[in-house]
Design a protein around this motif. Structure first.
Motif, short mmCIF file in Angstrom:
data_model
loop_
_atom_site.label_atom_id
_atom_site.label_comp_id
_atom_site.label_asym_id
_atom_site.label_seq_id
_atom_site.Cartn_x
_atom_site.Cartn_y
_atom_site.Cartn_z
N ILE A 5 -0.07 -44.45 -0.62
CA ILE A 5 1.35 -44.51 -0.31
C ILE A 5 2.09 -43.67 -1.35
O ILE A 5 1.65 -43.53 -2.49
N LEU A 6 3.21 -43.10 -0.94
CA LEU A 6 3.88 -42.08 -1.75
C LEU A 6 4.22 -42.58 -3.15
O LEU A 6 4.04 -41.86 -4.13
N SER A 7 4.72 -43.82 -3.28
CA SER A 7 5.08 -44.32 -4.61
C SER A 7 3.87 -44.37 -5.53
O SER A 7 3.98 -44.11 -6.73
N ARG A 8 2.71 -44.69 -4.97
CA ARG A 8 1.50 -44.73 -5.78
C ARG A 8 1.03 -43.32 -6.13
O ARG A 8 0.52 -43.07 -7.22
N THR B 48 14.17 -47.10 -5.34
CA THR B 48 14.61 -45.87 -4.69
C THR B 48 15.11 -44.84 -5.70
O THR B 48 14.80 -43.65 -5.60
N GLU B 49 15.87 -45.30 -6.69
CA GLU B 49 16.46 -44.36 -7.66
C GLU B 49 15.39 -43.72 -8.54
O GLU B 49 15.47 -42.54 -8.88
N PHE B 50 14.37 -44.51 -8.91
CA PHE B 50 13.35 -44.00 -9.83
C PHE B 50 12.08 -43.55 -9.09
O PHE B 50 11.14 -43.07 -9.72
N ASN B 51 12.07 -43.71 -7.76
CA ASN B 51 10.92 -43.29 -6.94
C ASN B 51 9.61 -43.91 -7.43
O ASN B 51 8.63 -43.21 -7.70
N VAL B 52 9.61 -45.22 -7.52
CA VAL B 52 8.43 -45.97 -7.94
C VAL B 52 8.17 -47.08 -6.93
O VAL B 52 8.98 -47.32 -6.03
N SER B 53 7.06 -47.78 -7.09
CA SER B 53 6.77 -48.91 -6.21
C SER B 53 7.57 -50.14 -6.66
O SER B 53 8.02 -50.24 -7.81
#
Length: 269
Positions: free
Chosen positions: A71-74, A153-158
């Motif tokens: 998944i993108l966050s990972r 969402t702001e930091f693009n993390v899981s």
């Protein structure tokens, strides 16, 4: 990992953000950022059960590979983790390659690369500023899953990484963290992100096939100069869903089998 080492890693992570000319809270595109500071970034979907990524020094090149079946966050965390290996271990320890099967490995290098990634993606001062200015310094006991989704969402993390980092920074304790984790389970991350117009793509694999353009140009040039055979060319083009027929005016080839970029990814299995 002792406090002195942690501070040293934080400084290195800050220097990377400076090198990337980061002014906002989180990376909007860490893949492009890594490329701009000199890393060759290769993204390829090798399967959700395959390895996560690797950091490699090949000749004078510093290469980072990420599995875009994650998944993108990972996958974003994977790139940050591999930058950590490049900065902390391949550079200072004289190693040529580190392959990551699982970021939960308690090996010292893995712990350090994880910490580097957390500092790079969610630096203390940026997290504290976001909470103060964007969440209006909201009382921690009134936080909900929507607040974590906004940070995510702001930091693009899981979602999970956001909670782990916030606990590590002592923004809240285990009790609050566990309550917010439970809310994730009950409401699902995608619903929380949808509720705030957040980035739901963080919950899905990108399945991107990205090989640096000059690698492809190098392979094609070697083929046209009769340095590699057509089957080597085909192997490389296959990675980006092309074949030799898609390229115009290529000469016919009669050479023996030779190494290609197939080895760079294939030998990692």
């Amino acid at each position: 990992m002792n406090k002195i080492r942690k501070l040293a890693i934080e400084k290195i992570a800050d220097s990377v953000r400076d090198e990337c000319s980061m002014t906002g809270y989180g990376f909007q595109n860490i893949f492009e950022a890594a490329g701009k500071i000199g890393y060759r970034v290769i993204r390829y979907p090798i399967g959700s059960d395959a390895f996560l990524g690797f950091a490699l020094i090949k000749d004078t090149e510093r290469i980072i590979f990420s599995n875009s079946s994650l998944i993108l966050s990972r996958e974003i965390f994977s790139i940050a983790h591999e930058i950590g290996h490049q900065k902390l271990h391949l550079k200072d320890q004289g190693l040529k390659i580190i392959k990551d099967d699982d970021f939960n490995d308690r090996d010292e290098f893995e712990i350090e690369a994880n910490y580097f990634a957390a500092c790079l993606l969610m630096p203390r001062e940026k997290v504290e500023k976001f909470i103060r200015l964007e969440l209006d310094d909201k009382d921690i006991n009134r936080w909900s899953g929507l607040d974590i989704a906004r940070i995510q969402t702001e930091f693009n993390v899981s979602y999970d990484m956001a909670i782990i980092r916030l606990k590590e920074l002592r923004i809240f304790n285990n009790t609050v963290g566990n309550e917010l984790k439970l809310e994730k389970i009950e409401k699902k991350i995608s619903r929380l992100l949808n509720a705030i117009n957040g980035n739901v793509d963080l919950c899905k694999p990108a399945e991107v096939k990205k090989v640096p353009a000059d690698y492809l140009e190098w392979v094609i040039s070697n083929y046209t100069e009769k340095l590699i055979p057509v089957n080597s060319l085909e192997k490389v083009l296959k990675y980006v869903d092309l074949n030799a027929e898609d390229l115009e005016n290529l000469p016919e080839d009669e050479l023996e089998e030779d190494e290609s970029l197939d080895d760079l990814i294939g030998r990692m299995d």
